[in-house]
Design a protein around this motif. Structure first.
Motif, PDB file in Angstrom:
ATOM      1  N   LEU A 123       0.845  -1.191   0.000  1.00 14.49           N
ATOM      2  CA  LEU A 123       0.000   0.000   0.000  1.00 14.49           C
ATOM      3  C   LEU A 123       0.877   1.235   0.000  1.00 14.49           C
ATOM      4  N   ASP A 124       0.317   2.346  -0.524  1.00 11.03           N
ATOM      5  CA  ASP A 124       0.996   3.620  -0.359  1.00 11.03           C
ATOM      6  C   ASP A 124       1.131   3.913   1.137  1.00 11.03           C
ATOM      7  N   ASP A 125       2.174   4.672   1.495  1.00 12.87           N
ATOM      8  CA  ASP A 125       2.373   5.008   2.910  1.00 12.87           C
ATOM      9  C   ASP A 125       1.117   5.620   3.516  1.00 12.87           C
ATOM     10  N   PHE A 126       0.536   6.576   2.806  1.00 11.41           N
ATOM     11  CA  PHE A 126      -0.614   7.281   3.377  1.00 11.41           C
ATOM     12  C   PHE A 126      -1.829   6.373   3.498  1.00 11.41           C
ATOM     13  N   GLU A 127      -1.959   5.443   2.540  1.00  6.46           N
ATOM     14  CA  GLU A 127      -3.088   4.515   2.584  1.00  6.46           C
ATOM     15  C   GLU A 127      -3.064   3.655   3.842  1.00  6.46           C
ATOM     16  N   ASN A 128      -1.867   3.388   4.362  1.00  6.05           N
ATOM     17  CA  ASN A 128      -1.748   2.501   5.517  1.00  6.05           C
ATOM     18  C   ASN A 128      -2.466   3.026   6.749  1.00  6.05           C
ATOM     19  N   PHE A 129      -2.703   4.320   6.786  1.00  2.14           N
ATOM     20  CA  PHE A 129      -3.383   4.877   7.958  1.00  2.14           C
ATOM     21  C   PHE A 129      -4.840   4.445   8.019  1.00  2.14           C
ATOM     22  N   PHE A 130      -5.505   4.306   6.874  1.00  2.00           N
ATOM     23  CA  PHE A 130      -6.907   3.888   6.892  1.00  2.00           C
ATOM     24  C   PHE A 130      -7.098   2.497   6.319  1.00  2.00           C
ATOM     25  N   ARG A 131      -6.010   1.897   5.752  1.00  2.00           N
ATOM     26  CA  ARG A 131      -6.013   0.491   5.363  1.00  2.00           C
ATOM     27  C   ARG A 131      -4.917  -0.211   6.170  1.00  2.00           C
ATOM     28  N   PRO A 132      -5.130  -0.506   7.450  1.00  2.00           N
ATOM     29  CA  PRO A 132      -4.032  -0.972   8.311  1.00  2.00           C
ATOM     30  C   PRO A 132      -3.352  -2.210   7.771  1.00  2.00           C
ATOM     31  N   GLY A 133      -2.098  -2.050   7.431  1.00  2.00           N
ATOM     32  CA  GLY A 133      -1.245  -3.141   6.987  1.00  2.00           C
ATOM     33  C   GLY A 133       0.170  -2.743   7.315  1.00  2.00           C
ATOM     34  N   SER A 134       1.081  -3.005   6.431  1.00  2.00           N
ATOM     35  CA  SER A 134       2.432  -2.507   6.612  1.00  2.00           C
ATOM     36  C   SER A 134       3.093  -2.408   5.266  1.00  2.00           C
ATOM     37  N   HIS A 206     -11.778   7.823  -0.254  1.00  2.00           N
ATOM     38  CA  HIS A 206     -12.165   8.730  -1.339  1.00  2.00           C
ATOM     39  C   HIS A 206     -11.334  10.012  -1.302  1.00  2.00           C
ATOM     40  N   ASN A 207     -11.158  10.591  -0.092  1.00  2.00           N
ATOM     41  CA  ASN A 207     -10.398  11.842   0.018  1.00  2.00           C
ATOM     42  C   ASN A 207      -8.968  11.655  -0.448  1.00  2.00           C
ATOM     43  N   TYR A 208      -8.371  10.486  -0.110  1.00  2.00           N
ATOM     44  CA  TYR A 208      -7.000  10.246  -0.538  1.00  2.00           C
ATOM     45  C   TYR A 208      -6.909  10.178  -2.056  1.00  2.00           C
ATOM     46  N   GLU A 209      -7.890   9.503  -2.686  1.00  2.00           N
ATOM     47  CA  GLU A 209      -7.901   9.437  -4.155  1.00  2.00           C
ATOM     48  C   GLU A 209      -8.053  10.830  -4.753  1.00  2.00           C
ATOM     49  N   GLN A 210      -8.937  11.616  -4.160  1.00  2.62           N
ATOM     50  CA  GLN A 210      -9.162  12.977  -4.665  1.00  2.62           C
ATOM     51  C   GLN A 210      -7.908  13.822  -4.546  1.00  2.62           C
ATOM     52  N   SER A 211      -7.201  13.700  -3.364  1.00  2.00           N
ATOM     53  CA  SER A 211      -6.006  14.536  -3.167  1.00  2.00           C
ATOM     54  C   SER A 211      -4.933  14.201  -4.195  1.00  2.00           C
ATOM     55  N   LYS A 212      -4.883  12.943  -4.637  1.00  2.00           N
ATOM     56  CA  LYS A 212      -3.898  12.564  -5.646  1.00  2.00           C
ATOM     57  C   LYS A 212      -4.215  13.198  -6.991  1.00  2.00           C
ATOM     58  N   SER A 213      -5.487  13.212  -7.312  1.00  5.08           N
ATOM     59  CA  SER A 213      -5.882  13.777  -8.618  1.00  5.08           C
ATOM     60  C   SER A 213      -5.947  15.292  -8.588  1.00  5.08           C
TER      61      SER A 213
END
Length: 968
Positions: A123-134, A206-213
């Motif tokens: 996952l992207d680093d930022f995604e890990n905050f709301f998609r808990p993994g590593s 959704h917000n993370y996807e929006q911030s990328k675009s």
């Protein structure tokens, strides 16, 4: 599990609809992320619950944030700065709700941006905050973790976390993104709460996807910032406080292991704490020193130093806080400080950062390796894994530990602080292989036992190991519970001193002793000494003479026996007082174990006995029972059990007043028993006399018995003539019966008269019998009576002079001990008092003479005068004038008044030659001295007189001592 209040299906739908509208989420967005949100919610629920329930989270949250911050650095030479800002505020709006909180904590760093994933499975680093993994791949990286499941543990600070920072996409373009992770209702299982949690997860995705675009502007935006909204709840407040305190405690180690961290600043509502990583400071042998500067508020900056030793491969490091005092390392008491602060055992396992919660695995020092494989919860390392890599690293640590303690063993201080190997054995931690752990710890203990680490004096060169090369114990640890006594510390100090006396050079210094006891384990080679052990140690000596050698460790001679006995008896008296008064255990004076007794009180015969077997020794005028009378009694009752010397307590043991008043033997009762036996012996002797008078021959055994009776009666008669005048135990009839038994009646009258004159006991009974046969005895006795009266007066003077002489000799002995040392002189009686440098070609001879200032001369014996003439200028007469009470005469008086004369040898040589010539037989003529009868009552035939005018002048004390030292 928390449960919300019951609501109708319509109410839930309306509330969810309202939140969806507020977040501007349409059906397409919800449909696209719905399945993923469900999976995220389930995983978040589990990890969040663990974070809140873990007792370790409060000490762990900061290290999770710091670790993630350092892992963003791409270049190992880069440095990162951390800023923690804490502010009070009532509320703050977000795009989802109004947040109420007690304090707000912001964690911000200057490291790298949030990176995109490099692998389809990541996952992207930022995604890990709301998609808990590593986002971390462990193998081949120094990263400890990247915003994965560990980050969820930081929810122990707050259920609501705002994450913001600069992100990169796969093309390298940078954009700003933020999201608020609201898990305040994550533990609720009602339908509304579950749906709301999923909606919020969808919104974050959704917000993370929006911030990328949207390619959000990054100007004046933080690289990374984490904001925690801390509720007004004691649980969260305590977590914040504990975490901040843990920073100050552990950061010197973290800085030593992580040189990428430049500094940390904590701004707590305007109160600033600045922590700076000074890095490597210096080498001391093979140990590196790293330092950290800590400045709290307006206080002066304080340096905290860590001593670090590493393996050749850099895989393993051992570290400990120290004070460096002139390159001498003083090891801090980290365990005790940590335990008092956090009510928990010190974390000693590090994987670059403390593995909080791993304290069940206790290691003597902090042990760190970037190659440790931590558990997912980071509360330990797997010691049950197949490849044994973690075990191998710990075994490297053991070798490193031996090198560490060997390095500091010569001059390190407080080394016991890095030797604690106590652990909670077999406590069923799922990650610990206890067979391996026991072996690991036991190997450490073997090294500790064999390394010279223990100070027995202030001289570090005297350090000893607990066991020697033959595995024999050579160090003992005083340990006793005095908590029930009135002054436990004072009494322990007395106990410690007695232990040192009995276990010479085998006891840790007192200030270290309890610290050693705190870290030692149960082991056959670790011997702890209690008060009972001291009693048993004393009783190993069966008599006073043996114990003197054990206690004072000096050869007993005729010259020192009296002094050594007095010193030893004084020591024993104090020890008995300690047992009875301080420790209140008089039973230890009667200590028995099974069939074995442990006596420690010397009787009159000087053999050790139990208190219960002793009687008081009450003699004439409350003095001790006369020794000669006891010997006579023992001789009279040789074949019976009435040998009192082993039953009598020496009267000098004044502290043993616990004996019953009626439990004593008196001198008079001893005399009474002798009288009873006396009559029996005289009767036996009379039978033998009658047998010979009747013309019968005695058998050999009868002859021996008759002679033995005469010997015993002679000894008794000698005692009577010397002591009975005052005691009056024996009547005239007893004396007459004794004399008539051993001499004929004609001689007895003259002999009885002679005995009355000989009250000093100087003349033996045999010599008296010889004198009594003299035809001119009557005339001599008239003259002798007057002469003996003068002798008695002289003896009284001599007794006083002996006390005076003893006092001045003790002063001179103490001065010689200080000036030249005990081994460089001998104290003698006879021709001279002292020989300096005996058995060398530098011998000096000193005759000490104390004299009252109103006297004008001192006397030397013929032997002393002859010695003066023969030894020449190496023979000194030391004249010490005194006035007043001689007992008040001090060492300083001695040094100021003493005079040492060695210039009269020629005069003495002429005098002694004249005397020799006078008494020599020449042409049947020689000079003779007074009658032989009078010589028996006279000490010497003549003496030399040294007059004050000239012969007293000589070297002063300082000149004399300088002369001695110059000849050494």
């Amino acid at each position: 599990m928390e449960t919300a209040s019951t609501e109708t299906q319509d109410d839930v739908s309306l509330h969810v609809e309202k939140i969806i509208n507020e977040l501007n989420l349409n059906d397409e967005i919800i449909k696209r992320h719905r399945g993923e949100a469900r999976s995220i919610w389930e995983k978040t629920y589990t990890k969040y619950k663990e974070a809140l329930e873990s007792e370790n989270s409060s000490r762990r949250w900061f290290w999770e944030l710091l670790q993630n911050a350092v892992d963003t650095l791409e270049n190992k030479d880069d440095k990162i700065s951390i800023k923690v800002k804490i502010r009070k505020k009532n509320s703050e709006g977000t795009n989802s709700n109004e947040i109420e909180y007690f304090k707000k904590l912001e964690f911000e760093h200057t490291g790298g941006t949030f990176k995109p994933s490099k692998d389809i499975d990541e996952l992207d680093d930022f995604e890990n905050f709301f998609r808990p993994g590593s986002g971390k791949q462990f193998s081949g990286t120094d990263n400890g973790g990247r915003f994965g499941t560990g980050f969820l543990s930081t929810h122990c600070l707050s259920p609501i976390i705002k994450v913001e920072g600069i992100c990169e996409d796969s093309t390298g373009s940078k954009f700003y993104s933020e999201t608020t992770l609201d898990r305040s209702e994550i533990l609720k299982e009602d339908e509304l709460s579950i749906k709301l949690n999923k909606i919020r997860i969808i919104n974050s995705l959704h917000n993370y996807e929006q911030s990328k675009s949207d390619n959000t502007d990054i100007l004046n935006k933080p690289i990374a910032r984490f904001t925690y909204y801390i509720p007004d709840d004691n649980k969260y407040k305590k977590t914040l406080k504990t975490g901040l305190e843990a920073i100050l405690f552990m950061i010197p180690y973290v800085f030593a292991f992580n040189q990428e961290i430049k500094e940390i600043e904590i701004d707590d509502c305007g109160f600033i704490t600045k922590i700076i990583n000074n890095g490597f400071e210096k080498f001391i042998k093979n140990i590196k020193l790293y330092s950290t500067s800590v400045k709290i508020g307006n206080h002066k900056s304080v340096k905290r130093t860590v001593a670090l030793i590493k393996s050749d491969e850099n895989d393993v490091q051992l570290a400990w806080r120290v004070h460096n005092v002139n390159n001498c390392l003083q090891f801090c008491d980290e365990r005790n400080r940590y335990s008092k602060k956090f009510k928990s055992n010190l974390t000693t396992l590090f994987c670059r950062y403390p593995l909080v919660g791993s304290d069940a695995f206790n290691y003597p020092t902090i042990i760190n390796s970037k190659n440790f494989r931590p558990l997912e919860k980071r509360h330990g390392i797997n010691l049950k894994e197949q490849d044994k890599s973690n075990q191998g690293l710990l075994e490297i640590g053991n070798k490193l530990f031996l090198s560490f303690i060997s390095t500091v063993s010569a001059d390190g201080e407080y080394i016991y602080n890095i030797l604690n190997t106590k652990y909670i054995k077999h406590n069923n931690h799922e990650w610990i292989d206890y067979v391996f752990y026991d072996k690991l710890i036991n190997n450490l203990r073997t090294d500790i036992l064999k390394t010279k680490l223990i100070d027995i004096s202030s001289n570090k060169q005297d350090r000893k190991s607990i066991i020697d090369e033959n595995s024999e114990t050579i160090i003992y640890f005083p340990e006793e519970d005095f908590s029930k006594t009135e002054e436990p510390d004072v009494i322990f100090s007395s106990f410690y001193n007695y232990t040192c006396d009995l276990y010479k050079n085998s006891i840790p210094i007192e200030s270290d002793n309890n610290n050693w006891l705190n870290i030692l384990w149960e082991d056959k080679n670790i011997l702890k000494i209690g008060v009972e052990d001291l009693v048993k140690k004393i009783s190993n000596s069966i008599n006073l003479s043996q114990f003197i050698q054990e206690l004072i460790d000096i050869e007993i001679t005729d010259e020192n026996i009296e002094t050594l006995e007095a010193q030893t008896i004084e020591w024993l008296n104090k020890f008995y007082n300690f047992l009875v008064i301080d420790f209140k255990q008089i039973n230890l004076l009667n200590l028995s174990a099974g069939k074995e007794d442990f006596p420690i009180i010397p009787s009159r015969s000087k053999n050790f006995s139990l208190l219960k077997n002793l009687k008081k020794d009450v003699g004439f005028e409350e003095k001790e029972i006369d020794e000669d009378l006891l010997l006579i009694h023992e001789d009279f009752y040789y074949s019976s059990n009435k040998k009192y010397k082993d039953k009598l307590l020496k009267k000098s043991f004044t502290e043993l007043e616990k004996l019953k008043k009626e439990d004593f033997i008196t001198e008079e009762s001893i005399a009474d028993e002798i009288i009873k036996k006396l009559e029996e012996l005289i009767d036996i002797h009379s039978k033998y006399i009658k047998k010979t008078e009747n013309g019968n021959t005695l058998e050999d055994k009868e002859v021996k018995e008759k002679q033995n009776i005469e010997r015993k009666l002679s000894k008794l008669q000698n005692w009577i003539s010397k002591h009975n005048l005052k005691r009056n135990y024996f009547k005239n009839s007893h004396k007459k019966n004794i004399l008539q038994t051993i001499i004929d009646e004609k001689e007895s009258e003259n002999l009885t008269h002679l005995l009355e004159l000989n009250r000093t006991g100087k003349v033996s009974l045999e010599r008296q019998k010889e004198i009594a046969s003299d035809d001119d005895l009557e005339e001599k006795l008239k003259y002798g009576k007057k002469y003996l009266e003068s002798i008695r007066k002289k003896e009284e003077r001599d007794a006083k002079n002996r006390k005076i002489g003893d006092h001045f000799e003790k002063l001179f002995i103490s001065l010689l001990d200080f000036e030249i040392g005990r081994k460089h002189y001998e104290h003698k009686d006879g021709k001279q008092d002292f020989i300096i440098y005996p058995n060398t070609d530098r011998e000096f001879y000193i005759e000490l003479k104390s004299v009252s200032v109103n006297k004008n001369s001192v006397l030397l014996t013929p032997d002393q005068g002859k010695n003066y003439g023969e030894k020449g200028e190496r023979f000194f007469v030391c004249i010490v004038p005194y006035s007043g009470d001689f007992a008040d005469f001090t060492q300083d008086d001695f040094k100021s008044k003493a005079s040492f004369n060695n210039k009269l040898s020629n005069v003495f040589k002429q005098k002694t030659d004249y005397i020799s010539e006078f008494i020599a037989l020449q042409d049947n003529v020689k000079g003779v001295f007074p009658d032989s009868l009078l010589e028996d009552f006279n000490e010497k035939s003549f003496k030399y007189e040294l007059r004050k005018e000239k012969s007293w002048k000589g070297l002063d004390y300082t000149m004399f001592i300088n002369l001695l030292k110059s000849n050494n």
